[in-house]
Structures are given as structure tokens and as C-alpha cells.
Design an enzyme around this catalytic site. Structure first.
Site, PDB file in Angstrom:
ATOM      1  N   SER A   5       0.870  -1.185   0.000  1.00 52.56           N
ATOM      2  CA  SER A   5       0.000   0.000   0.000  1.00 52.56           C
ATOM      3  C   SER A   5       0.902   1.228   0.000  1.00 52.56           C
ATOM      4  CB  SER A   5      -0.928  -0.016   1.212  1.00 52.56           C
ATOM      5  OG  SER A   5      -0.196  -0.254   2.392  1.00 52.56           O
ATOM      6  N   GLU A   7       1.289   5.493   0.797  1.00 53.40           N
ATOM      7  CA  GLU A   7       0.747   6.653   1.542  1.00 53.40           C
ATOM      8  C   GLU A   7       1.094   7.967   0.843  1.00 53.40           C
ATOM      9  OE1 GLU A   7       0.953   6.430   5.817  1.00 53.40           O
ATOM     10  OE2 GLU A   7       1.627   8.522   5.907  1.00 53.40           O
ATOM     11  N   THR A  38      -2.910  11.136   4.366  1.00 52.66           N
ATOM     12  CA  THR A  38      -2.736  11.623   5.741  1.00 52.66           C
ATOM     13  C   THR A  38      -3.690  12.778   6.065  1.00 52.66           C
ATOM     14  OG1 THR A  38      -1.007  13.194   5.159  1.00 52.66           O
ATOM     15  CG2 THR A  38      -0.294  10.977   5.759  1.00 52.66           C
ATOM     16  N   TYR A  39      -3.752  13.076   7.360  1.00 46.48           N
ATOM     17  CA  TYR A  39      -4.677  14.081   7.894  1.00 46.48           C
ATOM     18  C   TYR A  39      -3.883  14.961   8.843  1.00 46.48           C
ATOM     19  CZ  TYR A  39      -9.160  15.699   9.817  1.00 46.48           C
ATOM     20  OH  TYR A  39     -10.244  16.443  10.195  1.00 46.48           O
ATOM     21  N   ALA A  41      -2.802  17.667  11.788  1.00 44.61           N
ATOM     22  CA  ALA A  41      -3.244  17.866  13.171  1.00 44.61           C
ATOM     23  C   ALA A  41      -4.317  18.941  13.243  1.00 44.61           C
ATOM     24  CB  ALA A  41      -2.055  18.274  14.030  1.00 44.61           C
ATOM     25  N   GLY A  97      -2.424  11.191  16.684  1.00 43.51           N
ATOM     26  CA  GLY A  97      -1.915  12.479  16.208  1.00 43.51           C
ATOM     27  C   GLY A  97      -1.006  13.137  17.232  1.00 43.51           C
ATOM     28  N   ASP A  98      -0.378  14.214  16.827  1.00 42.41           N
ATOM     29  CA  ASP A  98       0.531  14.965  17.698  1.00 42.41           C
ATOM     30  C   ASP A  98       0.024  16.396  17.801  1.00 42.41           C
ATOM     31  OD1 ASP A  98       2.575  12.901  17.998  1.00 42.41           O
ATOM     32  OD2 ASP A  98       2.862  13.191  15.848  1.00 42.41           O
ATOM     33  N   ALA A 112      -5.916   7.146  20.146  1.00 41.93           N
ATOM     34  CA  ALA A 112      -6.471   6.445  18.977  1.00 41.93           C
ATOM     35  C   ALA A 112      -7.518   5.417  19.420  1.00 41.93           C
ATOM     36  CB  ALA A 112      -5.341   5.760  18.204  1.00 41.93           C
ATOM     37  N   TYR A 134       4.501   0.748  16.773  1.00 37.72           N
ATOM     38  CA  TYR A 134       5.852   1.319  16.876  1.00 37.72           C
ATOM     39  C   TYR A 134       6.900   0.279  17.269  1.00 37.72           C
ATOM     40  CZ  TYR A 134       3.043   5.434  16.543  1.00 37.72           C
ATOM     41  OH  TYR A 134       2.148   6.352  16.067  1.00 37.72           O
ATOM     42  N   LYS A 154      -6.255  -1.279  21.140  1.00 37.75           N
ATOM     43  CA  LYS A 154      -6.796  -0.881  19.826  1.00 37.75           C
ATOM     44  C   LYS A 154      -7.422  -2.097  19.141  1.00 37.75           C
ATOM     45  CE  LYS A 154      -3.119   2.548  19.066  1.00 37.75           C
ATOM     46  NZ  LYS A 154      -2.151   3.143  18.144  1.00 37.75           N
ATOM     47  N   GLN A 165       5.252   2.512  12.268  1.00 32.29           N
ATOM     48  CA  GLN A 165       6.097   3.662  11.972  1.00 32.29           C
ATOM     49  C   GLN A 165       7.272   3.139  11.138  1.00 32.29           C
ATOM     50  OE1 GLN A 165       6.550   6.600  11.240  1.00 32.29           O
ATOM     51  NE2 GLN A 165       5.974   7.485  13.218  1.00 32.29           N
ATOM     52  N   PHE A 205      13.177  13.697  10.396  1.00 34.75           N
ATOM     53  CA  PHE A 205      11.841  13.186  10.663  1.00 34.75           C
ATOM     54  C   PHE A 205      11.916  12.016  11.661  1.00 34.75           C
ATOM     55  CE2 PHE A 205       7.827  11.284   8.593  1.00 34.75           C
ATOM     56  CZ  PHE A 205       7.011  12.057   9.393  1.00 34.75           C
ATOM     57  N   HIS A 255       3.815  -1.179   3.758  1.00 34.14           N
ATOM     58  CA  HIS A 255       3.160   0.106   3.499  1.00 34.14           C
ATOM     59  C   HIS A 255       4.272   1.115   3.229  1.00 34.14           C
ATOM     60  CE1 HIS A 255       0.103   3.245   3.909  1.00 34.14           C
ATOM     61  NE2 HIS A 255       0.932   3.899   4.704  1.00 34.14           N
TER      62      HIS A 255
HETATM   63  C1  LIG Z   1       0.938   4.426   9.812  1.00 32.18           C
HETATM   64  C2  LIG Z   1       0.976   5.808  10.427  1.00 32.18           C
HETATM   65  C3  LIG Z   1       0.226   6.830   9.845  1.00 32.18           C
HETATM   66  C4  LIG Z   1       0.214   8.112  10.413  1.00 32.18           C
HETATM   67  N1  LIG Z   1      -0.547   9.099   9.844  1.00 32.18           N
HETATM   68  C5  LIG Z   1      -0.668  10.298  10.459  1.00 32.18           C
HETATM   69  C6  LIG Z   1      -1.550  11.312   9.948  1.00 32.18           C
HETATM   70  O1  LIG Z   1      -2.203  11.142   8.924  1.00 32.18           O
HETATM   71  N2  LIG Z   1      -1.663  12.473  10.637  1.00 32.18           N
HETATM   72  C7  LIG Z   1      -0.958  12.689  11.795  1.00 32.18           C
HETATM   73  O2  LIG Z   1      -1.115  13.770  12.384  1.00 32.18           O
HETATM   74  N3  LIG Z   1      -0.105  11.775  12.285  1.00 32.18           N
HETATM   75  C8  LIG Z   1       0.044  10.583  11.659  1.00 32.18           C
HETATM   76  N4  LIG Z   1       0.892   9.623  12.174  1.00 32.18           N
HETATM   77  C9  LIG Z   1       1.681   9.942  13.357  1.00 32.18           C
HETATM   78  C10 LIG Z   1       0.919   9.648  14.653  1.00 32.18           C
HETATM   79  O3  LIG Z   1      -0.214  10.492  14.750  1.00 32.18           O
HETATM   80  C11 LIG Z   1       1.865   9.887  15.810  1.00 32.18           C
HETATM   81  O4  LIG Z   1       2.847   8.895  15.830  1.00 32.18           O
HETATM   82  C12 LIG Z   1       1.218  10.066  17.163  1.00 32.18           C
HETATM   83  O5  LIG Z   1       2.216  10.548  18.065  1.00 32.18           O
HETATM   84  C13 LIG Z   1       0.638   8.819  17.779  1.00 32.18           C
HETATM   85  O6  LIG Z   1      -0.384   8.315  17.051  1.00 32.18           O
HETATM   86  P1  LIG Z   1      -1.086   6.933  17.526  1.00 32.18           P
HETATM   87  O7  LIG Z   1      -2.196   6.683  16.615  1.00 32.18           O
HETATM   88  O8  LIG Z   1      -0.075   5.888  17.731  1.00 32.18           O
HETATM   89  O9  LIG Z   1      -1.658   7.426  18.937  1.00 32.18           O
HETATM   90  P2  LIG Z   1      -2.097   6.638  20.218  1.00 32.18           P
HETATM   91  O10 LIG Z   1      -2.431   5.229  19.900  1.00 32.18           O
HETATM   92  O11 LIG Z   1      -3.152   7.467  20.856  1.00 32.18           O
HETATM   93  O12 LIG Z   1      -0.784   6.593  21.093  1.00 32.18           O
HETATM   94  C14 LIG Z   1      -0.144   7.766  21.592  1.00 32.18           C
HETATM   95  C15 LIG Z   1       0.579   7.430  22.889  1.00 32.18           C
HETATM   96  O13 LIG Z   1      -0.383   7.141  23.893  1.00 32.18           O
HETATM   97  C16 LIG Z   1      -0.278   5.795  24.377  1.00 32.18           C
HETATM   98  N5  LIG Z   1      -1.638   5.275  24.416  1.00 32.18           N
HETATM   99  C17 LIG Z   1      -2.424   4.891  23.370  1.00 32.18           C
HETATM  100  N6  LIG Z   1      -3.649   4.543  23.781  1.00 32.18           N
HETATM  101  C18 LIG Z   1      -3.652   4.707  25.108  1.00 32.18           C
HETATM  102  C19 LIG Z   1      -4.657   4.539  26.115  1.00 32.18           C
HETATM  103  N7  LIG Z   1      -5.875   4.136  25.804  1.00 32.18           N
HETATM  104  N8  LIG Z   1      -4.317   4.829  27.393  1.00 32.18           N
HETATM  105  C20 LIG Z   1      -3.086   5.274  27.705  1.00 32.18           C
HETATM  106  N9  LIG Z   1      -2.093   5.441  26.789  1.00 32.18           N
HETATM  107  C21 LIG Z   1      -2.378   5.171  25.521  1.00 32.18           C
HETATM  108  C22 LIG Z   1       0.618   5.059  23.380  1.00 32.18           C
HETATM  109  O14 LIG Z   1       1.401   4.065  24.008  1.00 32.18           O
HETATM  110  C23 LIG Z   1       1.471   6.182  22.816  1.00 32.18           C
HETATM  111  O15 LIG Z   1       2.579   6.431  23.624  1.00 32.18           O
HETATM  112  C24 LIG Z   1       0.959   8.342  11.599  1.00 32.18           C
HETATM  113  C25 LIG Z   1       1.730   7.315  12.160  1.00 32.18           C
HETATM  114  C26 LIG Z   1       1.737   6.060  11.592  1.00 32.18           C
HETATM  115  C27 LIG Z   1       2.572   4.980  12.206  1.00 32.18           C
END
Ligand SMILES: Cc1cc2nc3c(=O)[nH]c(=O)nc-3n(C[C@H](O)[C@H](O)[C@H](O)COP(=O)(O)OP(=O)(O)OC[C@H]3O[C@@H](n4cnc5c(N)ncnc54)[C@H](O)[C@@H]3O)c2cc1C
Length: 276
Positions: A5, A7, A38-39, A41, A97-98, A112, A134, A154, A165, A205, A255
Site C-alpha cells: 500500500s 501513503e 494523511t490528515y 493535526a 496524532g501529535d 487512537a 511502533y 486498539k 512507523q 523526521f 506500506h
Molecule cells: C501508519 C501511520 C500513519 C500516520 N498518519 C498520520 C496522519 O495522517 N496524521 C498525523 O497527524 N499523524 C500521523 N501519524 C503519526 C501519529 O499520529 C503519531 O505517531 C502520534 O504521536 C501517535 O499516534 P497513535 O495513533 O499511535 O496514537 P495513540 O495510539 O493514541 O498513542 C499515543 C501514545 O499514547 C499511548 N496510548 C495509546 N492509547 C492509550 C490509552 N488508551 N491509554 C493510555 N495510553 C495510551 C501510546 O502508548 C502512545 O505512547 C501516523 C503514524 C503512523 C505509524
């Protein structure tokens, strides 16, 4: 390797849009499973993401829009889910997201996991859901174990596929997959691969998102200086060899973070497919 796939990020300029149409055509020839978009922040790219998703879908592809928690409300996510469902979109990428520095992340979702739950509540099984994983541990995770627990959650809440990642150390991926399986994570963990378009940009990055550039690669690339042909050749060899190892070791798919460019991704996939 058939499960690939690609991106994209939504282009910022009309020239970028024209270029992305050509890149899409180029990459479609490799028969990917889907393209993802992608989307930004806080919904900063909302309309551009929607437009890019539509353009790539109209060209005849399955597309997976990304969606992130930062600044999102239940209402804004509901609206997007219904828009995408009406367009025939069948897969989404649900992300935390960040929060950009200086922004306050007001919104209804923190992790997420919250987004995955909400998407399942709102649209049942309509969307296949991808989530992020990750191999080298998310930078904000308290521990590697906590990060795996979040990934497991999740899955429990309804994610179907994890996409990692990017990384340049296949062993980190294999160790992660083993650890995930030991925790009961059975969804496929697709390897996220970033071709080395610009070594300095990728290294910057990587620093931000907690991916490690191997020291030997840093050193060899530094030796090449401005010799972009050598940088490109080594980058291609390193990433192609890593992909070969990933496939041989059982990665269920790759991917590619294409950075809206086709040449390197095409060359890597072609090399993989030409391997006996
Ligand atoms: C394939 C891929 C695509 C991406 N696309 C985008 C994009 O389009 N736009 C963008 O802005 N960013 C994108 N990112 C970056 C991503 O948003 C960042 O890495 C962000 O910091 C974490 O996203 P996440 O979905 O892992 O978040 P989460 O799953 O929310 O995790 C964030 C942190 O919180 C912890 N955590 C998760 N769930 C819980 C919970 N329920 N309770 C307590 N702790 C928890 C995790 O261990 C982690 O340390 C992408 C990353 C990847 C790998």
C-alpha cells in the site's frame, strides 16, 4: 509481494496536485491494495485530505483516509465518517496524532483507542480500521510494555490491521511482532517503509518520531556529502535489502511512505518482485 500500500499527503499547491495525479498513475501500475492519505493535526488538512481521497478514488483505487484525534469532536468525526461512507470508502486509519506546539488540543478524543471505539459505535463494521504501531516504541510511551498494551487495546476495541512507523532495522520489527503476539495481538502488523528520498530530511523526521537511523548508515551517507547519485544508490540498496528480509521473515505486507514520489518506491517494489 502483493500486499503493498502507498501513503500520500494532501498536496498544498495546484502543481502538487498535478504531480500527485501522475504519481498515482505511476504507482497504480504496481497494483497496490490501497492508497492512504494523511490528515493534518487539528483538521488542518481536512478539505485537502478529502479532495485528495476523492481524486485518488476517482482514478479507480481503494483509498484509506487517515483521521486523528487532535482537535476532533464527535460531531466533526461523525460528519467525516458519513461523508466517506457515502463515497464508498471502506478503510480508515485511526490515529492519535501529535499536538503541534502552541496548540491546545481541545477535542473529544485523547487516544487512537477512543477514535477506534467511536468509529465502531457510529459505523459498525463498515470500515476496515488500520492503527499505528511502533517497533522502536512510541516516543510518548511510558514503557515498551505500555505501548504494546495500547496496541492490544486498539485491537480489542475493533482495529483490524496495525501499520508500523518507519524503521531501518528489520530486527526491531521482528522482535516487536514476537512481543505483540506474546501479548495476544493477532492482527496483521504491516511494516511501514520510508524510501530514502532525502537522507537529511528522513533523518530529521526520524528524530521527531522516535525512529532510529543506524549509525553506520549516518556515517556512510555523511561521507557522500552532495553526491546525490551515491546517496540514492545506497538508500535504494539498504531499503530494498531490508524489505527482502521483512518479506522472507514473514511480514504480511509493506506500506510505503511515498512522500508523494513514485521513483524510489517503484524501483524497490520492482526489485522485490524480480527476486526469484
Ligand atoms: C501508519 C501511520 C500513519 C500516520 N498518519 C498520520 C496522519 O495522517 N496524521 C498525523 O497527524 N499523524 C500521523 N501519524 C503519526 C501519529 O499520529 C503519531 O505517531 C502520534 O504521536 C501517535 O499516534 P497513535 O495513533 O499511535 O496514537 P495513540 O495510539 O493514541 O498513542 C499515543 C501514545 O499514547 C499511548 N496510548 C495509546 N492509547 C492509550 C490509552 N488508551 N491509554 C493510555 N495510553 C495510551 C501510546 O502508548 C502512545 O505512547 C501516523 C503514524 C503512523 C505509524
Amino acid at each position: 509481494m502483493n500486499n503493498i500500500s502507498f501513503e500520500f499527503f494532501p498536496p498544498n499547491t495546484p502543481e502538487g496536485e498535478v504531480k500527485l495525479r501522475a504519481v498515482t498513475q505511476d504507482l497504480m501500475a504496481l497494483a497496490p491494495k490501497y492508497f492512504s492519505v494523511t490528515y493534518g493535526a487539528g483538521g488542518s488538512t481536512r478539505d485537502k485530505t478529502l479532495a485528495t481521497v476523492k481524486a485518488v478514488a476517482d482514478a479507480g483505487n481503494d483509498v484509506a483516509p487517515h483521521l486523528s484525534c487532535v482537535g476532533a469532536t464527535k460531531e466533526s468525526v461523525r460528519e467525516l465518517l458519513h461523508l466517506y461512507r457515502d463515497q464508498g470508502i471502506k478503510r480508515m486509519v485511526a490515529l492519535g496524532g501529535d499536538v503541534p506546539s502552541g496548540m491546545v488540543a481541545a477535542g473529544d478524543f485523547r487516544y487512537a483507542t477512543d477514535l477506534v471505539s467511536f468509529i465502531r459505535e457510529e459505523t459498525g463494521d463498515h470500515f476496515a480500521l488500520n492503527v499505528a504501531a511502533y517497533p522502536e516504541v512510541h516516543p510518548r510511551a511510558a514503557t515498551a510494555k505500555a505501548d504494546l498494551a495500547a496496541l492490544k487495546l486498539k485491537q480489542t476495541l475493533g482495529a483490524d490491521v496495525a501499520v508500523t512507523q518507519f524503521f531501518y532495522n528489520a530486527d526491531a520489527y521482528f522482535a516487536f511482532v514476537d512481543a505483540a503476539l506474546a501479548e495476544g495481538i493477532t492482527m496483521p502488523i504491516i511494516a511501514g517503509v520510508m524510501p530514502l528520498h532525502s537522507y537529511s530530511k528522513v533523518a530529521r523526521f526520524a528524530e521527531m518520531c522516535g525512529a532510529e537511523m543506524p549509525r553506520w548508515l549516518n556515517k556512510r551517507m555523511a561521507d557522500f556529502g552532495d553526491d546525490s547519485d551515491s546517496v540514492r544508490a545506497l538508500g535504494l540498496d539498504v531499503v530494498s535489502a531490508m524489505c527482502e528480509r521483512l518479506i522472507a521473515g514473514g511480514a504480511p505486507g509493506i506500506h510505503f511512505y511515498t512522500m508523494n514520489q513514485s521513483a524510489l518506491t517503484k524501483e524497490i517494489v520492482t526489485r522485490l518482485r524480480n527476486k526469484p
